[in-house]
Design an enzyme around this catalytic site. Structure first.
Site, PDB file in Angstrom:
ATOM      1  N   CYS A  65      12.920  18.281  87.528  1.00 13.53           N
ATOM      2  CA  CYS A  65      11.529  18.983  86.833  1.00 13.53           C
ATOM      3  C   CYS A  65      11.461  18.175  85.431  1.00 13.53           C
ATOM      4  CB  CYS A  65      11.689  20.609  86.662  1.00 13.53           C
ATOM      5  SG  CYS A  65      12.683  20.963  85.218  1.00 13.53           S
ATOM      6  N   GLY A  66      10.538  18.501  84.759  1.00 12.50           N
ATOM      7  CA  GLY A  66      10.254  17.656  83.672  1.00 12.50           C
ATOM      8  C   GLY A  66      11.562  17.403  82.700  1.00 12.50           C
ATOM      9  N   GLY A  68      14.355  19.152  83.126  1.00  7.53           N
ATOM     10  CA  GLY A  68      15.624  19.750  84.113  1.00  7.53           C
ATOM     11  C   GLY A  68      16.176  20.952  83.686  1.00  7.53           C
ATOM     12  N   HIS A  98      35.055  18.254  86.654  1.00  3.49           N
ATOM     13  CA  HIS A  98      35.573  19.247  85.803  1.00  3.49           C
ATOM     14  C   HIS A  98      34.858  20.481  86.161  1.00  3.49           C
ATOM     15  CE1 HIS A  98      36.980  16.254  82.246  1.00  3.49           C
ATOM     16  NE2 HIS A  98      37.558  15.844  83.456  1.00  3.49           N
ATOM     17  N   ASN A  99      33.785  20.612  86.604  1.00  6.30           N
ATOM     18  CA  ASN A  99      32.832  21.775  86.836  1.00  6.30           C
ATOM     19  C   ASN A  99      32.808  22.104  88.215  1.00  6.30           C
ATOM     20  OD1 ASN A  99      31.367  20.469  84.132  1.00  6.30           O
ATOM     21  ND2 ASN A  99      32.615  22.123  83.868  1.00  6.30           N
ATOM     22  N   ARG A 109      11.328  13.482  82.849  1.00  5.38           N
ATOM     23  CA  ARG A 109      10.626  12.942  81.761  1.00  5.38           C
ATOM     24  C   ARG A 109      11.670  12.264  80.703  1.00  5.38           C
ATOM     25  NH1 ARG A 109       7.104  18.123  81.883  1.00  5.38           N
ATOM     26  NH2 ARG A 109       5.554  17.293  83.279  1.00  5.38           N
TER      27      ARG A 109
END
Length: 143
Positions: A65-66, A68, A98-99, A109
């Site tokens: 999206c624009g 995020g 790590h995640n 954008r």
């Protein structure tokens, strides 16, 4: 590998480039994104991606999206989803290492299309390191 992708009106060109790249590497795509630049609501395209990853219909998800942020917030409402907002290839790698992130959120954008493709390439090819990170990841999900 099967990968789900979803985007709002800020991301059709990003999605197109990412999908072309992924198909060229032999991946199967589940497309939940819009192809229009007409304004739409990002949750309508984020939730289906999260469901695909949550139910293991897809190994990874990509949302765009624009900024995020909105679409990342949306998909992170789902159990077992660990979406990471990434704007550099280094952050994309760390999100996986790590995640154990399973969805990458791209801010259309604030990144270029080549950057986005590179981040996706790194994201899907980077393994989770486990070890000391596993205990932290285990604490993310609400019970």
């Amino acid at each position: 590998m099967k990968i789900a992708i979803g985007n709002d009106h800020a991301g059709p060109e990003y999605k197109k480039a990412i999908v072309e790249f992924l198909i060229s590497k032999g991946h199967e795509i589940i497309n939940h994104g819009t192809d229009s630049i007409d304004s739409v609501d990002y949750p309508d395209f984020g939730h289906p991606v999260a469901i695909d990853v949550e139910k293991k219909y897809a190994t990874f998800g990509i949302v765009i999206c624009g900024s995020g942020n909105g679409i990342a917030m949306t998909v992170n409402k789902h159990q077992g989803i660990r979406a990471a907002l990434c704007w550099t290839k280094e952050i994309a790698a760390l999100a996986r290492q790590h995640n154990d992130a399973n969805i990458i959120s791209i801010p259309a954008r604030y990144t270029s299309i080549p950057q986005a493709v590179e981040m996706v390439a790194i994201f899907i090819s980077t393994d989770f390191e486990g070890g000391r990170h596993q205990n932290r990841v285990d604490k993310i999900m609400c019970q």
